[in-house]
Design an enzyme around this catalytic site. Structure first.
Site: not given
Length: 605
Positions: A132, A538, A559, A571, A583
């Site tokens: 999606s 997610h 960092k 993620g 995404m």
């Protein structure tokens, strides 16, 4: 609506390169499987993880032929399950195969463990997800800069990076008639990641338009482009599919076009266990990684410039902890010497999913998917005053309880997060829940609360990175609003299945069916949800990108605070959940971080 001429033009722009079986074999032969071929060598950058963000960053860095990049991935390229990977309509069949990491949680609120689905192979979770393609709300991304102090992380900047990644394909007139909408200004046409309508060639179900008609009668917007910065209402969505309806995963997008670069090496079948450091006056400097398959068979490889962690929100925190970066209490319990004190593994935010499914009659058959991004009031309906009262009175209590349970370590900082979420929901009309409807002979809603107030954690339990001893604890529903929201969204899905124009296609509910009374109240729905939910897979924020005093692990250039030469680029770093599939954010984020890495490289050259 998009004209036939414009549709044809955009389709021609988005024509993909077709890779032959011989080229696929050539890719396989180019990959490294013998760890001795890289052990002891030095690369400019080492990337731990060959998923969406890792491959994106690798491709961008290796555009410069002077930069030597090594990617180390636990999985492989494609697999015996390749046919299932390629067919987005086979979603779910890939679960439990060799391409699925299948992490387990600790026992949850229902006293059961849950499986966390995560891709294993070149492409990561783009190999197994639902493809999606939507974008978050503008105010959500703007808060990364305004609330969390991450300069440059705002909607305007990220929108350009997200479009830069995209190779869009406009819908045809038939697809628009079925329920798609396309705003060309919200898409990119020169990127690598294909996006376009899912279409298996079968007739379209009338149920998508029926849902739109039903919600439109309630004053809810319909037939929107959910990539423009305010996903609200009901529309069909785009997917990561090329024009042949083949999954456009990150492996195809970044490995196939670039595998012949002599400065890009990809090692498969190996796990990065920990980061190697040299101690300097400015703190630990990352100089390489230890990788392998077990405690007896592992190797060192070195990085001249930086180590980049891209193993995902469940694993990158563990690599940091195995390396000595994390909370002292966690590291002491695992017998790991602490190098840097940071709240690694805290603030983890995942969503929860339940299903409401019904049969449809013959008139409702056909293909298609539609999504309802519902706001706070639409989800709670008559219960809105009570839910609003919770947001206006309970934030202090929730923050204290969350810290006491180990989901965060700073009450004041967490309350700032909660106030941000409250403002989204009560003042900004941000989508609170997603109801994802699939047809094909049914009216099937998978649905989730998009904005959880629960905070979970993920931590190591031993000092051996190859034993995979860890505690993944999402702490689902330990916040009362999260449970009520999931229950209310589930109740709403049942109501919509038989409401207005939808009623003519309804032929009986199968889930929950007789397991829940037709007139069940929110309390009864809550009991049902606890016993029947699953994770939404997610998870974000386990290595949060935010000001250090707010609980940050990485800064605005990704960092890791208190170190040199070490970034987290996956993620695990977004500081908030978003009202979107993730995404688009991850691709845009990876491109932005790659630019920051290249800017530092240019200074050092």
């Amino acid at each position: 609506m998009v004209s036939v001429f414009l549709s044809s033009l955009l389709l021609s722009v988005a024509t993909a390169q077709v890779y032959s079986p011989a080229q696929q074999i050539d890719v396989q032969s180019s990959l490294l499987s013998d760890p001795n071929k890289v052990a002891g060598k030095t690369y400019d950058y080492i990337i731990a993880g060959g998923g969406l963000t890792g491959l994106t960053v690798a491709a961008k860095l290796s555009e410069n032929p002077k930069i030597k990049v090594l990617v180390i991935e636990k999985g492989f390229y494609e697999s015996n399950d390749g046919a299932i990977i390629e067919d987005a309509n086979a979603y779910g069949q890939i679960f439990g195969t060799t391409v699925d990491q299948n992490y387990l949680t600790v026992p949850l609120i229902n006293n059961r463990t849950s499986s966390i689905k995560s891709g294993k192979g070149l492409g990561g979770s783009t190999l197994i997800n639902g493809d999606s393609w939507t974008r978050p709300d503008k105010v959500q991304i703007d808060s990364w800069e305004k609330v969390f102090g991450m300069e440059g992380w705002n909607w305007d900047t990220m929108f350009e990076y997200m479009k830069k990644a995209e190779l869009a394909r406009a819908p045809t007139d038939a697809q628009i008639a079925a329920g798609h909408y396309f705003n060309a200004t919200c898409h990119g046409f020169n990127g690598t990641i294909h996006s376009g309508p899912r279409d298996n060639g079968q007739p379209w179900s009338p149920i998508m338009k029926a849902l739109m008609n039903t919600t439109s009668a309630l004053g809810i917007p319909t037939q929107q482009d959910f990539l423009c910065g305010h996903p609200r209402g009901v529309s069909m969505i785009y997917n990561n599919l090329d024009e042949n309806q083949v999954r456009a995963d990150a492996g195809r997008a970044w490995v196939l076009p670039n595998y012949q670069r002599p400065n890009l090496k990809i090692m498969t079948g190996q796990t990065v266990g920990k980061v190697l450091f040299n101690q300097t006056a400015s703190g630990p400097k990352a100089v390489g990684v230890n990788f392998g398959t077990n405690k007896a068979v592992n190797f060192d490889v070195y990085a001249k410039h930086e180590v980049l962690l891209a193993a995902g929100s469940a694993i990158s925190p563990l690599i940091l902890e195995y390396s000595g970066i994390g909370l002292k209490s966690v590291l002491d319990a695992a017998n790991v010497t602490q190098l840097v004190d940071l709240p690694v593994g805290l603030n983890m935010q995942d969503q929860t999913t339940t299903t409401v499914s019904s049969r449809t009659n013959a008139a409702g058959t056909g293909q298609g998917q539609a999504v309802f991004f519902a706001n706070f009031t639409e989800v709670f309906g008559d219960y809105t005053p009570q839910a609003r009262e919770l947001l206006n009175t309970k934030l202090d209590q929730w923050a204290e309880e969350t810290v006491a349970r180990g989901g965060h370590n700073n009450v004041t900082a967490l309350k700032i997060q909660y106030e941000n979420y409250r403002d989204w929901l009560l003042e900004e009309d941000v989508a609170y829940a997603e109801l994802f409807m699939d047809t094909s002979g049914k009216i099937n809603f998978d649905l989730w609360d998009l904005i959880p107030f629960t905070r979970g954690s993920v931590h190591i339990l031993s000092s051996d990175p190859y034993l995979w001893q860890y505690a993944n604890d999402p702490k689902f529903f330990l916040n009362e609003l999260d449970l009520l929201g999931q229950a209310a969204a589930s109740k709403l899905a049942r109501e919509l299945s038989t409401k207005g124009a939808m009623a003519q296609y309804f032929a009986g509910e199968t889930i929950p069916g007789n397991n829940l009374a037709a007139d069940a109240n929110l309390s009864q729905w809550s009991d049902y949800v606890i016993q029947n939910f699953r994770p939404n897979w997610h998870a974000v924020s386990s290595c949060s990108m935010m000001a250090k005093e707010l609980g940050g692990v990485v800064d605005a250039t990704a960092k890791v605070y208190g170190t040199q030469g070490l970034r987290v680029v996956d993620g695990s770093i977004p500081p908030t959940q978003v009202s979107s599939h993730v995404m688009t954010i991850f691709y845009g984020m990876a491109l932005k971080v790659a630019d920051a890495i290249l800017a530092d490289y240019a200074k050092s050259a």
